[in-house]
Design a protein around this motif. Structure first.
Motif, PDB file in Angstrom:
ATOM      1  N   UNK A 194       7.327   3.212  17.413  1.00 42.31           N
ATOM      2  CA  UNK A 194       8.273   2.333  17.500  1.00 42.31           C
ATOM      3  C   UNK A 194       9.455   2.782  17.783  1.00 42.31           C
ATOM      4  N   UNK A 195       9.780   3.979  17.019  1.00 44.88           N
ATOM      5  CA  UNK A 195      11.310   4.154  17.196  1.00 44.88           C
ATOM      6  C   UNK A 195      12.477   3.641  16.340  1.00 44.88           C
ATOM      7  N   UNK A 196      11.981   3.028  15.251  1.00 44.68           N
ATOM      8  CA  UNK A 196      12.943   2.001  14.569  1.00 44.68           C
ATOM      9  C   UNK A 196      13.741   2.554  13.581  1.00 44.68           C
ATOM     10  N   UNK A 197      13.155   3.921  13.419  1.00 42.28           N
ATOM     11  CA  UNK A 197      14.226   4.901  12.495  1.00 42.28           C
ATOM     12  C   UNK A 197      14.898   4.163  11.325  1.00 42.28           C
ATOM     13  N   UNK A 198      14.118   3.035  10.685  1.00 42.69           N
ATOM     14  CA  UNK A 198      14.596   2.641   9.610  1.00 42.69           C
ATOM     15  C   UNK A 198      14.701   3.638   8.327  1.00 42.69           C
ATOM     16  N   UNK A 199      15.809   3.557   7.605  1.00 45.23           N
ATOM     17  CA  UNK A 199      15.719   4.060   6.491  1.00 45.23           C
ATOM     18  C   UNK A 199      16.860   3.760   5.508  1.00 45.23           C
ATOM     19  N   UNK A 200      16.828   4.246   4.090  1.00 47.81           N
ATOM     20  CA  UNK A 200      17.767   3.987   3.260  1.00 47.81           C
ATOM     21  C   UNK A 200      17.133   3.853   1.742  1.00 47.81           C
ATOM     22  N   UNK A 226       0.732  -1.132   0.048  1.00 51.66           N
ATOM     23  CA  UNK A 226      -0.060   0.156  -0.150  1.00 51.66           C
ATOM     24  C   UNK A 226       0.787   1.165   0.138  1.00 51.66           C
ATOM     25  N   UNK A 227       0.330   2.296  -0.876  1.00 45.83           N
ATOM     26  CA  UNK A 227       1.259   3.638  -0.390  1.00 45.83           C
ATOM     27  C   UNK A 227       0.139   4.587  -1.022  1.00 45.83           C
ATOM     28  N   UNK A 228       0.733   5.864  -0.660  1.00 49.18           N
ATOM     29  CA  UNK A 228      -0.358   7.066  -0.683  1.00 49.18           C
ATOM     30  C   UNK A 228       0.715   8.292  -1.028  1.00 49.18           C
ATOM     31  N   UNK A 229       0.263   8.926  -2.298  1.00 45.94           N
ATOM     32  CA  UNK A 229       1.179  10.343  -2.193  1.00 45.94           C
ATOM     33  C   UNK A 229       0.659  11.259  -1.227  1.00 45.94           C
ATOM     34  N   UNK A 230       1.799  12.142  -0.738  1.00 40.59           N
ATOM     35  CA  UNK A 230       1.584  12.968   0.515  1.00 40.59           C
ATOM     36  C   UNK A 230       2.518  14.149   0.120  1.00 40.59           C
ATOM     37  N   UNK A 231       2.070  15.060  -0.600  1.00 42.16           N
ATOM     38  CA  UNK A 231       2.862  16.192  -1.111  1.00 42.16           C
ATOM     39  C   UNK A 231       3.982  15.851  -1.701  1.00 42.16           C
ATOM     40  N   UNK A 232       5.244  16.308  -1.206  1.00 42.00           N
ATOM     41  CA  UNK A 232       6.578  15.887  -2.067  1.00 42.00           C
ATOM     42  C   UNK A 232       7.027  14.345  -1.541  1.00 42.00           C
ATOM     43  N   UNK A 233       6.291  13.778  -0.996  1.00 39.28           N
ATOM     44  CA  UNK A 233       6.818  12.220  -0.505  1.00 39.28           C
ATOM     45  C   UNK A 233       5.616  11.266  -0.746  1.00 39.28           C
ATOM     46  N   UNK A 234       5.899  10.050  -0.601  1.00 38.11           N
ATOM     47  CA  UNK A 234       4.799   8.779  -0.555  1.00 38.11           C
ATOM     48  C   UNK A 234       4.849   8.317   0.669  1.00 38.11           C
ATOM     49  N   UNK A 235       3.859   8.048   1.202  1.00 37.93           N
ATOM     50  CA  UNK A 235       3.603   7.427   2.408  1.00 37.93           C
ATOM     51  C   UNK A 235       3.373   5.754   2.331  1.00 37.93           C
ATOM     52  N   UNK A 236       4.086   5.079   3.260  1.00 38.62           N
ATOM     53  CA  UNK A 236       4.024   3.709   2.917  1.00 38.62           C
ATOM     54  C   UNK A 236       3.958   3.047   4.505  1.00 38.62           C
ATOM     55  N   UNK A 237       3.915   1.659   4.736  1.00 38.54           N
ATOM     56  CA  UNK A 237       4.103   1.206   6.069  1.00 38.54           C
ATOM     57  C   UNK A 237       5.587   0.801   6.104  1.00 38.54           C
ATOM     58  N   UNK A 238       5.965   0.788   7.471  1.00 34.07           N
ATOM     59  CA  UNK A 238       7.479   0.510   7.480  1.00 34.07           C
ATOM     60  C   UNK A 238       7.578  -0.826   7.200  1.00 34.07           C
ATOM     61  N   UNK A 239       8.954  -1.300   6.322  1.00 34.44           N
ATOM     62  CA  UNK A 239       8.906  -2.684   6.254  1.00 34.44           C
ATOM     63  C   UNK A 239       9.661  -3.587   7.609  1.00 34.44           C
ATOM     64  N   UNK A 240       9.920  -2.804   8.837  1.00 35.72           N
ATOM     65  CA  UNK A 240      10.174  -3.491   9.723  1.00 35.72           C
ATOM     66  C   UNK A 240       9.269  -4.074  10.684  1.00 35.72           C
ATOM     67  N   UNK A 241       7.908  -3.004  10.800  1.00 35.25           N
ATOM     68  CA  UNK A 241       6.998  -3.296  11.758  1.00 35.25           C
ATOM     69  C   UNK A 241       5.673  -3.419  11.152  1.00 35.25           C
ATOM     70  N   UNK A 242       5.435  -2.813   9.985  1.00 28.14           N
ATOM     71  CA  UNK A 242       4.305  -3.070   9.205  1.00 28.14           C
ATOM     72  C   UNK A 242       3.145  -3.024   9.810  1.00 28.14           C
ATOM     73  N   UNK A 243       2.886  -1.848  10.452  1.00 23.37           N
ATOM     74  CA  UNK A 243       1.595  -1.511  11.168  1.00 23.37           C
ATOM     75  C   UNK A 243       0.538  -1.120  10.326  1.00 23.37           C
ATOM     76  N   UNK A 244      -0.778  -0.988  10.623  1.00 19.22           N
ATOM     77  CA  UNK A 244      -1.764  -0.479   9.912  1.00 19.22           C
ATOM     78  C   UNK A 244      -1.842   0.905   9.631  1.00 19.22           C
ATOM     79  N   UNK A 245      -1.193   1.815  10.456  1.00 20.02           N
ATOM     80  CA  UNK A 245      -0.949   3.220   9.949  1.00 20.02           C
ATOM     81  C   UNK A 245       0.451   3.404   9.221  1.00 20.02           C
TER      82      UNK A 245
END
Length: 102
Positions: free
Chosen positions: A67-73, A30-49
């Motif tokens: 959850x403060x996972x801070x995943x990035x890349x 799932x993804x959704x455009x949000x301004x200049x970014x694209x919102x997705x669920x985190x691949x580490x904890x994949x919550x509903x939000x």
């Protein structure tokens, strides 16, 4: 444990230029455009939000979840977060196909 063959610089450059959004859509997430970014669920904890944003310009994703996972890349790290360290070998062999996604 078998060693991976060395990848050519052109293959490494191609993998680096794959946009994270291409990986997300190819995997059917799932993804959704949000301004200049694209919102997705985190691949580490994949919550509903959706709590992770992909910068449209660079393809870099960052998790801002509670959850403060801070995943990035980039695309390779997103795929690796989903499938873990054993998935890296599969990921690298799969990434060149992502270069052809428009």
């Amino acid at each position: 444990m078998a060693t991976m063959p060395k990848l050519s610089q052109s293959t490494l450059d191609m993998i680096e230029n794959i946009h994270t959004y291409d990986v997300v859509t190819r995997l059917g997430h799932w993804s959704k455009r949000s301004g200049q970014s694209i919102q997705v669920r985190c691949p580490n904890h994949y919550e509903k939000t959706p709590d992770t944003y992909i910068k449209s310009s660079s393809g870099v994703f960052t998790c801002f979840g509670g959850r403060g996972c801070g995943a990035q890349g980039r695309a390779l790290q997103y795929y690796a977060c989903l499938f873990g360290a054993p998935g890296i070998r599969k990921c690298i062999s799969w990434m060149p196909y992502m270069a052809y996604v428009s």
